[in-house]
Design a protein around this motif. Structure first.
Motif, PDB file in Angstrom:
ATOM      1  N   ASN A   1       1.113  -1.301  -0.252  1.00  0.00           N
ATOM      2  CA  ASN A   1      -0.206  -0.138  -0.256  1.00  0.00           C
ATOM      3  C   ASN A   1       1.050   1.507   0.021  1.00  0.00           C
ATOM      4  O   ASN A   1       0.018   1.820  -0.709  1.00  0.00           O
TER       5      ASN A   1
ATOM      6  N   PHE B   1      -6.439  -7.022  -5.851  1.00  0.00           N
ATOM      7  CA  PHE B   1      -6.310  -7.084  -4.793  1.00  0.00           C
ATOM      8  C   PHE B   1      -6.955  -8.583  -3.954  1.00  0.00           C
ATOM      9  O   PHE B   1      -7.710  -9.468  -5.230  1.00  0.00           O
TER      10      PHE B   1
ATOM     11  N   ALA C   1     -11.774  -6.493  -5.721  1.00  0.00           N
ATOM     12  CA  ALA C   1     -12.270  -5.097  -5.819  1.00  0.00           C
ATOM     13  C   ALA C   1     -13.127  -5.078  -7.007  1.00  0.00           C
ATOM     14  O   ALA C   1     -13.405  -4.000  -8.017  1.00  0.00           O
TER      15      ALA C   1
ATOM     16  N   GLU D   1     -11.410  -2.242  -0.849  1.00  0.00           N
ATOM     17  CA  GLU D   1     -10.788  -2.031  -1.429  1.00  0.00           C
ATOM     18  C   GLU D   1     -11.202  -0.994  -2.925  1.00  0.00           C
ATOM     19  O   GLU D   1     -10.450  -1.680  -3.799  1.00  0.00           O
TER      20      GLU D   1
ATOM     21  N   TYR E   1      -9.993   1.602  -3.120  1.00  0.00           N
ATOM     22  CA  TYR E   1      -8.121   1.381  -3.252  1.00  0.00           C
ATOM     23  C   TYR E   1      -8.461   1.428  -4.572  1.00  0.00           C
ATOM     24  O   TYR E   1      -7.358   2.325  -5.565  1.00  0.00           O
ATOM     25  N   GLN E   2      -9.080   0.372  -5.460  1.00  0.00           N
ATOM     26  CA  GLN E   2      -9.150   0.448  -6.425  1.00  0.00           C
ATOM     27  C   GLN E   2      -8.766   1.380  -7.228  1.00  0.00           C
ATOM     28  O   GLN E   2      -8.343   1.712  -8.173  1.00  0.00           O
TER      29      GLN E   2
END
Lengths: 372, 293
Positions: free
Chosen positions: A50, A90, A94, B187, B190-191
């Protein structure tokens, strides 16, 4: 593009105190390299990823993409993820659940306001490459785990990133699919030559994929090397146990020394400690390690031979995993032999032995390391 | 085949029974009874007489009914979107990693936990002409030059009611939306960040579509609640001034307490039909095809 991490740290503060998720990490990842970060859960490997992606800001240290500094608290530099030209996959893929497969893959291109026809062309190209052309109209909910994973990879690759980050992308797949997906990711990476950082807790995955592997524990990098280096020269007990299909047999043994040499005692077996390893002796103790695959049943010729008592046999098809007791010492042996007596003769060779310093820490207990 | 599933059916029936009984006694029977009642001239101490649609014909020419219908519809058109809008903002703020998050959440959600009648009394004090907080503050910061008689003019009473209702029920919307928001894996955000979506793009292309089922549920509950609003108005304005803030349920109530059960029932039926239609529309729009995350 190559990557450099210099004295990189990330500290999380919570009510329970501070947690060093990433602790002073130094790494250099070559351009086009398939680099694997391997470690047990909670070791900070995802946080490290990250940090590279820019989803977290480092507490201290620097990250370079090529010659460009992209994150440093000291120099007050932070390039946001969108300007790093990275792509990420991920563990849970995702995927955007409300968008079709096509729209999912097209999403990063749409955000860039790319021309509609060009988007269509790019999406179809990458869909072709990943064999998901007939899924383009489906919704994520209709896909199997393997298909979702392909879509996630397609979405990552469609933008032609300069760094490709994967966070345990195979963990949600069943065992068989994992092996084929592993091979595909590897060949895809070789074909495209994108610098790839792959995070996993599975050492088999790490060994089969990585050109180099960094083994991480408690936020620290324990060892970096090719799979062979990690297998042949594990730097400490942790790595010795972590790398290898079945954890290495490790024994804390007493040491007897005479004028010229030192020996470790496994019951009545006197194991010679090579002179260059004698510095590892501490308080007349040393840890001796031997891999299950380096123990032989009924050996014709071996440096050391002992008579063990079979406790349990697990059949793994072609091979058997045999649990053998020798006095108070428990050995795991990987063997192709079919028949065993209750008492079996077991041999091993000096050159297959590993020697480590006897350090016991809280953390070894936590990761389930038991030294019999 | 029938005996094959018999045990399963029996078990499901046992589990459904309590809900079925409750729904029957507290929803179906009263609704049907009200429907039936609305076809009668049923005034206390007088004989009950079947009149079919006569009550409804009276409604058509009853200006009091039309006024309260108008008030009810305007009230829900103004207050519900406001609550949803503020609810979304609250939710986004509450979802952030901020210090004292738990404490702030409790503070924001508190108004909803206060019983309606009590919060209405509270607002009565705030809106008081001579010593209320509203006038005091507005005079202090010079937005107004002389105190407003909040509950005594039609428009200001309407505004006062909307403010009190929004204050009280926005937290409810926020709770439902917060639950919906937290079901979205981080996520995905995040993506979206890695896919270079900026804040607004993330909100409109990810958050809002994924929050849609929760928004529909909040809308549904809030619409039904707003349409049948009673307690707040009963305490604050009693439907005044001059009937300007009489909601349908308050209007029906007035007939109930004067003993005209038939007419009151017909008003209640109209109220039921409005809620019913609104629910059907929302459920259709929402489609309730749950996306599997």
């Amino acid at each position: 593009m190559n990557l450099r991490l210099i004295n990189l740290s990330k500290i999380f503060y919570s009510i329970r105190g501070k947690i060093k998720a990433v602790d002073n990490v130094n790494l250099e990842i070559q351009a086009g390299e398939f680099f694997v970060i391997l470690g047990p859960s909670g070791c900070g490997k995802s946080t490290l990823l990250n940090l590279i992606a820019g989803l977290e800001k480092p507490t201290s240290g620097e990250i370079y993409f090529g010659e460009n500094l992209i994150a440093s608290k000291e120099k007050n530099v932070f390039i946001p993820p969108k300007d790093r030209n990275i792509a990420m996959v991920f563990q849970n893929y995702a995927l955007y659940p409300h968008l079709s497969v096509f729209e999912n893959i097209a999403f990063p291109l749409k955000i860039q306001k790319m021309d509609k026809d060009k988007i269509k062309k790019e999406v179809e190209k990458v869909a072709e490459m990943l064999n998901i052309k007939d899924l383009l109209t489906a919704r994520p909910a209709e896909l199997s785990g393997g298909q979702k994973q392909r879509v996630a990879i397609a979405r990552a690759l469609v933008r032609k990133p300069s760094v490709f980050l994967l966070d345990e992308p195979l963990s949600n797949l069943d065992a068989q699919l994992r092996i084929s997906a592993r091979a595909e990711i590897k060949s895809l990476q070789e074909e495209l030559g994108i610098t790839t950082i792959y995070v996993t807790h599975d050492q088999v995955e790490a060994m089969s994929l990585g050109k180099r592997i960094a083994v991480m524990r408690d936020g620290k990098i324990e060892q970096v090397g090719t799979p062979e280096e990690l297998y042949k020269n594990p730097k400490n007990i942790f790595i010795a146990q972590f790398i290898g299909r079945i954890p290495m047999n490790l024994f804390v043994v007493d040491v007897v020394e005479d004028k010229s040499s030192a020996y470790g005692l496994i019951k009545d077996l006197k194991i010679k400690i090579p002179d260059e390893k004698r510095h590892l002796i501490k308080d007349k103790k040393i840890v001796i390690g031997i891999r299950p695959e380096d123990l032989f049943i009924n050996p014709e010729k071996a440096d050391y031979v002992f008579l063990g008592e079979t406790k349990l046999v697990e059949s793994w098809g072609r091979e058997k995993l045999i649990y053998v007791k020798f006095g108070e010492y428990n050995f795991k042996i990987l063997s192709k032999d079919e028949t065993f007596e209750k008492k079996i003769k077991i041999g091993f060779n000096q050159r297959n032995l590993y020697f480590f310093e006897n350090i016991k820490s809280r953390n070894q207990i936590r990761i389930g390391l038991t030294i019999s | 085949m029938k005996t094959y599933y018999k045990e399963d059916l029996k078990t499901s029936f046992i589990f459904l029974l309590p809900v079925f009984i409750l729904t029957l006694f507290f929803i179906f029977i009263p609704v049907i009874a009200t429907f039936i009642n609305s076809f009668f001239k049923d005034i206390i101490f007088l004989n009950k007489r079947f009149v079919l649609f006569q009550n409804y014909f009276y409604l058509l020419s009853d200006s009091g009914f039309w006024n309260s219908l108008k008030f009810t519809i305007i009230f829900f058109i103004v207050s519900v979107p406001l609550e949803i809008f503020l609810g979304i903002i609250f939710t986004l703020v509450l979802n952030y990693e901020i210090p004292y998050k738990g404490f702030i959440r409790v503070c924001v959600l508190l108004p909803w936990a206060i019983p309606a009648a009590i919060s209405a009394r509270l607002w009565e004090l705030i809106y008081n002409y001579s010593y209320g907080l509203a006038n005091f503050l507005l005079l202090k910061i010079r937005i107004i030059n002389e105190p407003i008689n909040w509950l005594e003019t039609g428009f200001s009473a309407f505004v006062a009611l909307v403010i009190a209702d929004v204050w009280k029920t926005t937290p409810f919307v926020a709770i439902i939306l917060l639950a919906g928001l937290q079901a979205i894996p981080k996520e995905i955000y995040y993506q979206a960040v890695i896919d270079r979506a900026n804040f607004l793009q993330r909100f409109f292309k990810i958050t809002l579509p994924l929050l849609k089922p929760a928004i529909i549920i909040a809308l549904l509950f809030r619409t039904i609640d707003a349409v049948r609003i009673f307690d707040l108005i009963y305490v604050l304005t009693k439907g005044g001034p001059g009937g300007a803030t009489t909601s349908l349920s308050l209007y029906a109530y007035k007939y109930y307490i004067t003993g005209d059960f038939g007419y009151a029932s017909s008003i209640s039926v109209i109220l039921f039909i409005i809620s019913f239609i609104a629910s059907i529309i929302y459920l259709r729009v929402g489609k309730f095809r749950q996306e599997v995350l």
